[in-house]
Scaffold this motif. Structure first.
Motif, short mmCIF file in Angstrom:
data_model
loop_
_atom_site.label_atom_id
_atom_site.label_comp_id
_atom_site.label_asym_id
_atom_site.label_seq_id
_atom_site.Cartn_x
_atom_site.Cartn_y
_atom_site.Cartn_z
N MET A 171 76.14 -92.45 -39.50
CA MET A 171 76.90 -92.41 -40.99
C MET A 171 75.99 -91.73 -41.90
SD MET A 171 79.78 -94.81 -41.35
CE MET A 171 79.32 -95.74 -42.77
N PRO A 172 76.00 -90.47 -42.01
CA PRO A 172 74.94 -89.79 -42.89
C PRO A 172 75.26 -89.80 -44.15
CG PRO A 172 76.08 -88.12 -40.96
CD PRO A 172 76.98 -89.52 -41.00
N PRO A 173 74.42 -90.24 -44.99
CA PRO A 173 74.47 -90.30 -46.43
C PRO A 173 74.51 -89.32 -47.26
CG PRO A 173 72.31 -90.95 -45.89
CD PRO A 173 73.11 -90.63 -44.41
N TYR A 174 74.44 -88.06 -46.50
CA TYR A 174 74.50 -86.63 -47.48
C TYR A 174 75.66 -86.02 -47.26
CZ TYR A 174 72.97 -85.57 -42.49
OH TYR A 174 72.98 -85.24 -41.27
N GLU A 175 76.82 -86.89 -46.53
CA GLU A 175 77.90 -85.91 -46.40
C GLU A 175 78.42 -85.63 -47.49
OE1 GLU A 175 80.13 -86.78 -42.52
OE2 GLU A 175 78.71 -85.23 -42.51
N ASP A 176 78.58 -86.55 -48.45
CA ASP A 176 79.29 -86.46 -50.04
C ASP A 176 78.64 -85.28 -50.69
OD1 ASP A 176 80.99 -88.26 -49.50
OD2 ASP A 176 80.07 -89.91 -50.71
N ASN A 177 77.23 -85.21 -50.42
CA ASN A 177 76.54 -84.15 -51.35
C ASN A 177 76.88 -82.74 -50.57
OD1 ASN A 177 74.39 -86.47 -50.54
ND2 ASN A 177 74.08 -85.60 -52.62
N ILE A 178 77.23 -82.68 -49.47
CA ILE A 178 77.65 -81.37 -48.73
C ILE A 178 78.85 -80.86 -49.56
CG2 ILE A 178 78.44 -80.06 -46.69
CD1 ILE A 178 76.41 -81.79 -45.18
N ASP A 179 79.88 -81.88 -49.50
CA ASP A 179 81.25 -81.70 -49.99
C ASP A 179 81.03 -81.44 -51.74
OD1 ASP A 179 82.06 -82.43 -47.71
OD2 ASP A 179 82.87 -84.43 -48.54
N ALA A 180 80.08 -82.09 -52.33
CA ALA A 180 80.04 -81.81 -53.62
C ALA A 180 79.44 -80.14 -53.91
CB ALA A 180 79.05 -82.76 -54.26
N GLY A 181 78.49 -79.84 -52.91
CA GLY A 181 77.99 -78.59 -52.98
C GLY A 181 79.01 -77.51 -52.87
N GLU A 182 79.87 -77.90 -51.93
CA GLU A 182 80.77 -76.84 -51.50
C GLU A 182 81.81 -76.68 -52.48
OE1 GLU A 182 83.19 -77.90 -47.91
OE2 GLU A 182 83.95 -75.92 -47.69
N GLU A 183 82.24 -77.86 -53.47
CA GLU A 183 83.04 -77.79 -54.41
C GLU A 183 82.29 -76.85 -55.49
OE1 GLU A 183 85.89 -78.98 -54.62
OE2 GLU A 183 86.42 -78.54 -56.84
N LEU A 184 81.23 -76.97 -55.63
CA LEU A 184 80.42 -76.21 -56.72
C LEU A 184 80.43 -74.74 -56.49
CD1 LEU A 184 77.14 -78.35 -57.41
CD2 LEU A 184 78.66 -77.67 -59.03
#
Ligand code: HEC
Length: 301
Positions: free
Chosen positions: A93-106
């Motif tokens: 359950m990678p804790p960094y998935e939301d970070n990738i999504d936030a980065g994609e949004e940026l």
């Protein structure tokens, strides 16, 4: 007329030759480092000569042997079996998935005040393996430096280089690069670039702080040894997976932030995240992962 053509050809040939030579020393260093690490982690037999203070039982049971090339992208989890088990569990359950999504949004949906966006600065997001770059007049430019330069050029405020949006956007760039199977491809193609590399190498090998330790003491000679509860990761492959979600931080952070932590461990006063010291050091560090796959973002203790 003919003379000019001949002269032109000669100059062309000369510059090709010298472009190959500027990275000669770095390639030699990389080859020697890879050979050293592969030999160190080759077999259980003779391991005592590299790890005289590691309990035999640990060498028997907890070490994975026969490591080669790409294996080293995992840092200490490449050889530390118990650590690797925990790592695999965490990655379910990678804790960094939301970070990738936030980065994609940026990257995809965020506009600067002038109407432009990161896409104008970075048309292709799969670029993690190409940074740092050496740019004449600027010196070493890390991915974080390039992101902040893009913001400033567009009239925006630069970001904190340690975490937050910076780590998120880097996570997206790393993820996009990994998806495309990109590998690190750091280039040294001028005298100035070679000098910056040498400066980074000097920083890495010089003893500092009241403990008189160098980075190499812990991550070259020390790779595979244990400091309290932590197995030391090898320089070869050490930076392939940044930005990293650290349990100690409970969030994602950049390579700059991690290095600052190690400077503190070393008993050293820390350098600014965008200093020449930091940038040259990262140039050397990343060159020592050349040819290895971009593997970020990832998790570490
Ligand atoms: C006293 C030993 C020590 C020294 C000296 C030291 N480090 Fe570390 N470093 C550690 C430990 C312990 C860790 C966490 C375990 C690991 O991954 O190696 C670590 C982790 C790292 C990591 C993250 C590895 C990963 O897989 O995420 C990087 C990068 C790093 N160090 C770079 C440096 C640099 C650059 C220097 C010199 C400025 C340095 N270290 C000096 C002990 C040291």
């Amino acid at each position: 007329m003919r003379k000019t053509i001949v002269a032109g050809l000669l100059i062309g040939a000369f510059s090709v030759l010298s472009a190959g030579e500027f990275d000669a020393q770095a390639n030699k260093d990389l080859k020697a480092l890879k050979e050293y690490m592969e030999k160190k982690f080759a077999t259980r037999k003779g391991a005592e000569s590299y790890f005289p203070y590691t309990p035999k039982e640990e060498l028997d049971k907890n070490f994975k042997w026969g490591l080669k090339g790409d294996d080293f992208r995992l840092g200490s989890y490449a050889y530390n079996k118990n650590g690797k088990e925990q790592y695999d569990e965490m990655n379910e359950m990678p804790p960094y998935e939301d970070n990738i999504d936030a980065g994609e949004e940026l990257y995809k949906n965020t506009k600067f005040k002038n109407g432009k966006s990161f896409k104008d600065c970075f048309p292709d997001p799969a670029i993690k393996g190409e940074y740092p770059k050496f740019v004449k007049g600027k010196g070493v430019v890390t991915l974080a430096d390039a992101i902040n330069a893009c913001l400033k050029e567009n009239g925006e405020k630069p970001w904190d280089m340690a975490k937050g949006k910076m780590a998120d956007l880097e996570a997206f760039f790393a993820h996009a690069s990994k998806e495309k199977g990109k590998r690190y491809h750091i280039v040294i193609n001028s005298k100035e670039a070679a000098a910056a590399y040498e400066d980074g190498k000097k920083i890495y090998y010089s003893q500092r702080g009241y403990l008189k330790l160098s980075c190499a003491n812990c991550h070259v000679q020390g790779a595979g040894k244990r400091v309290r509860n932590e197995y030391l990761s090898p320089l070869y492959g050490q930076v392939t997976h940044f930005p990293v979600y650290r349990l100690a931080w409970e969030e994602l952070g950049t390579l700059q932030r991690r290095i600052k932590g190690c400077e503190k461990n070393q008993g050293e006063t820390t350098h600014k995240l965008d200093s020449k010291w930091m940038r040259d050091l990262i140039y050397f560090l990343t060159y020592m992962s050349n040819g290895l796959p971009v593997d970020g973002p990832d998790i570490r203790k």
